[in-house]
Design an enzyme around this catalytic site. Structure first.
Site, PDB file in Angstrom:
ATOM      1  N   GLY A   1      83.604   8.828  42.976  1.00 34.44           N
ATOM      2  CA  GLY A   1      82.140   8.681  42.414  1.00 34.44           C
ATOM      3  C   GLY A   1      82.207   7.032  42.784  1.00 34.44           C
ATOM      4  O   GLY A   1      83.067   6.314  42.640  1.00 34.44           O
TER       5      GLY A   1
ATOM      6  N   LYS B   1     101.208   6.996  39.724  1.00 35.56           N
ATOM      7  CA  LYS B   1     101.831   8.548  39.927  1.00 35.56           C
ATOM      8  C   LYS B   1     101.165   9.092  41.042  1.00 35.56           C
ATOM      9  O   LYS B   1     100.012   9.583  40.952  1.00 35.56           O
ATOM     10  CB  LYS B   1     101.749   9.161  38.602  1.00 35.56           C
ATOM     11  CG  LYS B   1     102.326   8.305  37.508  1.00 35.56           C
ATOM     12  CD  LYS B   1     101.749   9.029  36.186  1.00 35.56           C
ATOM     13  CE  LYS B   1     102.161   8.119  34.989  1.00 35.56           C
ATOM     14  NZ  LYS B   1     101.349   7.302  34.475  1.00 35.56           N
TER      15      LYS B   1
ATOM     16  N   MET C   1      89.957  14.907  35.553  1.00 33.33           N
ATOM     17  CA  MET C   1      91.265  15.458  36.094  1.00 33.33           C
ATOM     18  C   MET C   1      91.173  17.142  36.146  1.00 33.33           C
ATOM     19  O   MET C   1      92.231  17.772  35.773  1.00 33.33           O
ATOM     20  CB  MET C   1      92.563  15.268  35.028  1.00 33.33           C
ATOM     21  CG  MET C   1      92.637  13.700  34.829  1.00 33.33           C
ATOM     22  SD  MET C   1      94.073  13.400  33.576  1.00 33.33           S
ATOM     23  CE  MET C   1      92.958  13.110  32.403  1.00 33.33           C
TER      24      MET C   1
ATOM     25  N   ASP D   1      88.012   3.163  32.328  1.00 34.80           N
ATOM     26  CA  ASP D   1      88.219   2.259  31.229  1.00 34.80           C
ATOM     27  C   ASP D   1      89.862   2.707  30.676  1.00 34.80           C
ATOM     28  O   ASP D   1      90.244   3.721  30.760  1.00 34.80           O
ATOM     29  CB  ASP D   1      87.305   2.935  30.159  1.00 34.80           C
ATOM     30  CG  ASP D   1      87.463   2.227  28.658  1.00 34.80           C
ATOM     31  OD1 ASP D   1      86.780   1.040  28.709  1.00 34.80           O
ATOM     32  OD2 ASP D   1      88.380   2.408  28.013  1.00 34.80           O
TER      33      ASP D   1
ATOM     34  N   PRO E   1      73.277 -40.232  79.207  1.00 30.85           N
ATOM     35  CA  PRO E   1      72.116 -41.024  79.597  1.00 30.85           C
ATOM     36  C   PRO E   1      70.806 -41.743  78.977  1.00 30.85           C
ATOM     37  O   PRO E   1      70.751 -43.058  78.976  1.00 30.85           O
ATOM     38  CB  PRO E   1      71.635 -40.397  81.116  1.00 30.85           C
ATOM     39  CG  PRO E   1      72.160 -38.954  80.822  1.00 30.85           C
ATOM     40  CD  PRO E   1      72.983 -38.874  79.700  1.00 30.85           C
TER      41      PRO E   1
ATOM     42  N   GLU F   1      69.321 -34.945  68.773  1.00 24.62           N
ATOM     43  CA  GLU F   1      69.336 -34.867  67.389  1.00 24.62           C
ATOM     44  C   GLU F   1      70.688 -34.055  66.999  1.00 24.62           C
ATOM     45  O   GLU F   1      71.494 -34.385  65.915  1.00 24.62           O
ATOM     46  CB  GLU F   1      68.090 -33.986  66.890  1.00 24.62           C
ATOM     47  CG  GLU F   1      68.052 -33.651  65.530  1.00 24.62           C
ATOM     48  CD  GLU F   1      67.826 -34.933  64.773  1.00 24.62           C
ATOM     49  OE1 GLU F   1      68.538 -35.136  63.626  1.00 24.62           O
ATOM     50  OE2 GLU F   1      67.193 -36.123  65.309  1.00 24.62           O
TER      51      GLU F   1
ATOM     52  N   ILE G   1      90.369   5.281  27.902  1.00 23.19           N
ATOM     53  CA  ILE G   1      89.758   6.566  28.045  1.00 23.19           C
ATOM     54  C   ILE G   1      90.816   7.451  28.936  1.00 23.19           C
ATOM     55  O   ILE G   1      90.791   7.020  30.227  1.00 23.19           O
ATOM     56  CB  ILE G   1      88.189   6.777  28.706  1.00 23.19           C
ATOM     57  CG1 ILE G   1      87.389   6.348  27.609  1.00 23.19           C
ATOM     58  CG2 ILE G   1      87.821   8.124  28.996  1.00 23.19           C
ATOM     59  CD1 ILE G   1      86.009   6.270  27.666  1.00 23.19           C
TER      60      ILE G   1
ATOM     61  N   ALA H   1      84.856   6.700  34.337  1.00 22.37           N
ATOM     62  CA  ALA H   1      84.552   7.556  35.615  1.00 22.37           C
ATOM     63  C   ALA H   1      83.337   8.266  35.201  1.00 22.37           C
ATOM     64  O   ALA H   1      82.270   8.465  36.134  1.00 22.37           O
ATOM     65  CB  ALA H   1      85.505   8.391  35.971  1.00 22.37           C
TER      66      ALA H   1
ATOM     67  N   ASP I   1      97.433   0.972  39.096  1.00 22.54           N
ATOM     68  CA  ASP I   1      97.525   2.377  38.926  1.00 22.54           C
ATOM     69  C   ASP I   1      96.767   2.827  40.456  1.00 22.54           C
ATOM     70  O   ASP I   1      96.345   2.154  41.027  1.00 22.54           O
ATOM     71  CB  ASP I   1      96.741   3.028  38.056  1.00 22.54           C
ATOM     72  CG  ASP I   1      97.327   2.908  36.690  1.00 22.54           C
ATOM     73  OD1 ASP I   1      98.592   2.660  36.781  1.00 22.54           O
ATOM     74  OD2 ASP I   1      96.831   3.350  35.660  1.00 22.54           O
TER      75      ASP I   1
ATOM     76  N   GLY J   1      92.235   2.325  36.465  1.00 24.46           N
ATOM     77  CA  GLY J   1      90.785   2.541  36.952  1.00 24.46           C
ATOM     78  C   GLY J   1      90.079   3.085  35.592  1.00 24.46           C
ATOM     79  O   GLY J   1      90.545   3.370  34.785  1.00 24.46           O
TER      80      GLY J   1
END
Ligand code: SAH
Length: 474
Positions: A412, A270, A383, A303, A43, A22, A306, A332, A248, A301
């Site tokens: 996070g 940065k 920050m 939004d 065979p 098979e 923001i 975040a 970034d 990173g």
């Protein structure tokens, strides 16, 4: 990479299968479909194989394997039910540098068969390197449902029109844009409905009307806080079609890995000590690339709107009349709060939430502390790691109870997330003792007390809870 996927042209070439059962039959079918000329040595031979042999392929040799069977083939498959015979075939083939496949024994293989989605000339091969063939088959099942049966016809149409389209465009970006619109739009739909002739006519009409000029565009995309599963569908789609990406420091590696493989990547983050790329420089680069007709992905990173300076970037583009689109990302605050089990608002705790920058300018944090200290709200500081002590001290000094719960979430939503929980009075010492590293987010308010009950992401017992200024063992 454990194996390099290659597509083999076996048309008219000689292949050897040893074994007549098979499993041999399954491999035989694949080889015959690929146009190989198969010799099958065994065979005992299953009736289904006999039936195929009557049509001329394979040629049957009814005996046990012999070394000289390896003289002609360019590919060898050992599919007997005798492990020793299979091992011997593998050894002899490898001495002759012949690619060999031993059924169900990846260790003896120099070549393995993938699961195949066949929409010839389009083919998709899936392999787990022999580790989990069932998984490969499941994936194949999923892909089968994604690709209409007539997908191969679409590829054939593209093949027929290739030279003509190439001759029409001097600008390669314009040509690529043309193909993209053809392969996803009306033309493709006609092919899938089985109306290939109409599809070709529609393609030609579009070709006559096409402009030999590429229009670039900028995609300002939020990449979320780290976990790639938190990307939006739209973010992923644009990431997959970008020609160039400017990203970034906060964009996580797993997210960056989802950008189109051959897109050029430019780091514009940065980092302390580096010569940072100025915002003005980034703005100019975005515009230049778009004006060259490229699809430029500006990946940030969280939004982009923001604390992301996304607004400044698209303002610059808007003034130059460069098209752009903005894709929101999970900021975040949302990501960290969810993954730490801290609801940002809650009927019993907080009726509003504020996102605040904790970044100090000339060592000063110039915020309206009086307002921030008022009750019934949750404060989220971005920050804020370096300013943590100032933040806690100022809030206390302006009337917020020193026992107000506060948390710091490090990295996070990533596998390295850590959550430190304390109060305004205790959090700075806890964070110092545990040597938290950026990026971190600070959450202040009684909602933080829910973390203990609602944490679902952290490992049990891994909670970094502060008790009277100290930190529980991790
Ligand atoms: N546009 C981003 C924020 C950029 S400001 C967003 O919407 O999330 C950079 C700050 O974001 C960091 O200093 C940190 O406070 C926060 N941050 C971003 N990713 C984070 C993460 N995975 N964990 C904790 N904080 C994060």
């Amino acid at each position: 990479m454990d194996f390099l996927p290659l597509f083999h042209n076996l048309r008219g070439r000689s292949c050897l299968i040893v074994g007549g059962g098979e499993t041999a039959l399954r491999k035989l079918r694949a080889l015959v479909e690929a146009g190989a000329q198969v010799t099958l040595v065994a065979p005992d031979i299953a009736p289904a194989i006999e039936a195929l042999a009557k049509e001329g392929n394979p040629e049957l040799v009814r005996r046990c394997f012999r070394r000289r069977d390896l003289r002609r083939p360019v590919l060898v498959i050992a599919a007997t039910n005798d492990a020793r015979v299979n091992a011997r075939i593998s050894r002899l083939a490898q001495v002759r540098r012949l690619p060999v496949n031993v059924v169900d024994n990846p260790a003896l293989c120099s070549a393995i068969f993938p699961a195949i989605v066949d929409r010839s000339p389009l083919q998709i091969a899936i392999s787990t390197g022999g580790s989990a063939p069932v998984l490969a088959r499941q994936l194949r099942g999923r892909l089968e449902t994604l690709l209409p049966a007539a997908y191969g016809d679409l590829v054939r149409l593209a093949e027929r029109c290739r030279t003509r389209v190439k001759a029409r465009f001097a600008n390669s970006n314009a040509r690529r844009g043309f193909w993209e619109s053809v392969l996803e739009g009306e033309v493709a739909e006609l092919v899938f409905k089985g109306r290939a002739d109409e599809a070709e006519a529609a393609l030609v009409r579009r070709l006559d009307a096409a402009e030999d000029r590429a229009v670039g565009e900028v995609y300002l995309v939020g990449g979320g806080p780290g976990d790639p599963d938190l990307l939006t569908f739209r973010a992923l789609r644009l990431m997959q079609q970008a020609d160039i990406v400017l990203y970034d420091r906060l964009v996580s590696k797993p997210v960056l890995n989802l950008v189109r493989r051959d897109a050029e990547q430019i780091y514009v983050g940065k980092t302390a000590g580096d010569h940072p790329v100025t915002q003005e420089n980034i703005n100019r680069k975005l515009a230049e690339f778009a004006q060259q007709g490229k699809r430029v992905l500006r990946l940030k990173g969280g939004d982009p709107f923001i604390f992301g300076r996304g607004g400044e970037e698209i303002e610059y583009l808007a003034e130059l009349g460069i098209p752009f689109q903005v894709v929101p990302g999970i900021t975040a605050a949302s990501g960290c709060a969810s993954y730490a089990g801290i609801p940002l608002t809650h009927r019993d705790h907080a009726q509003s939430v504020r996102f605040i920058t904790g970044h100090r300018k000339d060592d000063q944090l110039d915020l309206d502390w009086q307002q921030l200290a008022s009750p019934g709200q949750t404060l989220v500081f971005y920050m804020g790691l370096n300013g943590l002590e100032t933040i806690c001290a100022q809030l206390s000094a302006h009337g917020m109870a020193a026992s107000t719960p506060a948390a710091l979430v490090e990295k996070g939503t990533t596998p390295r997330q850590r959550v430190f929980v304390g109060t305004l009075a205790t959090l700075p010492a806890i964070v110092r003792a545990q040597e938290a590293r950026a990026p971190t987010l600070i959450i202040v308010g009684t909602v933080v007390s829910l973390h203990e009950k609602l944490d679902w992401f952290g490992e049990p017992g891994k909670d970094l809870r502060g008790q009277s200024g100290s930190c529980a063992d991790t």
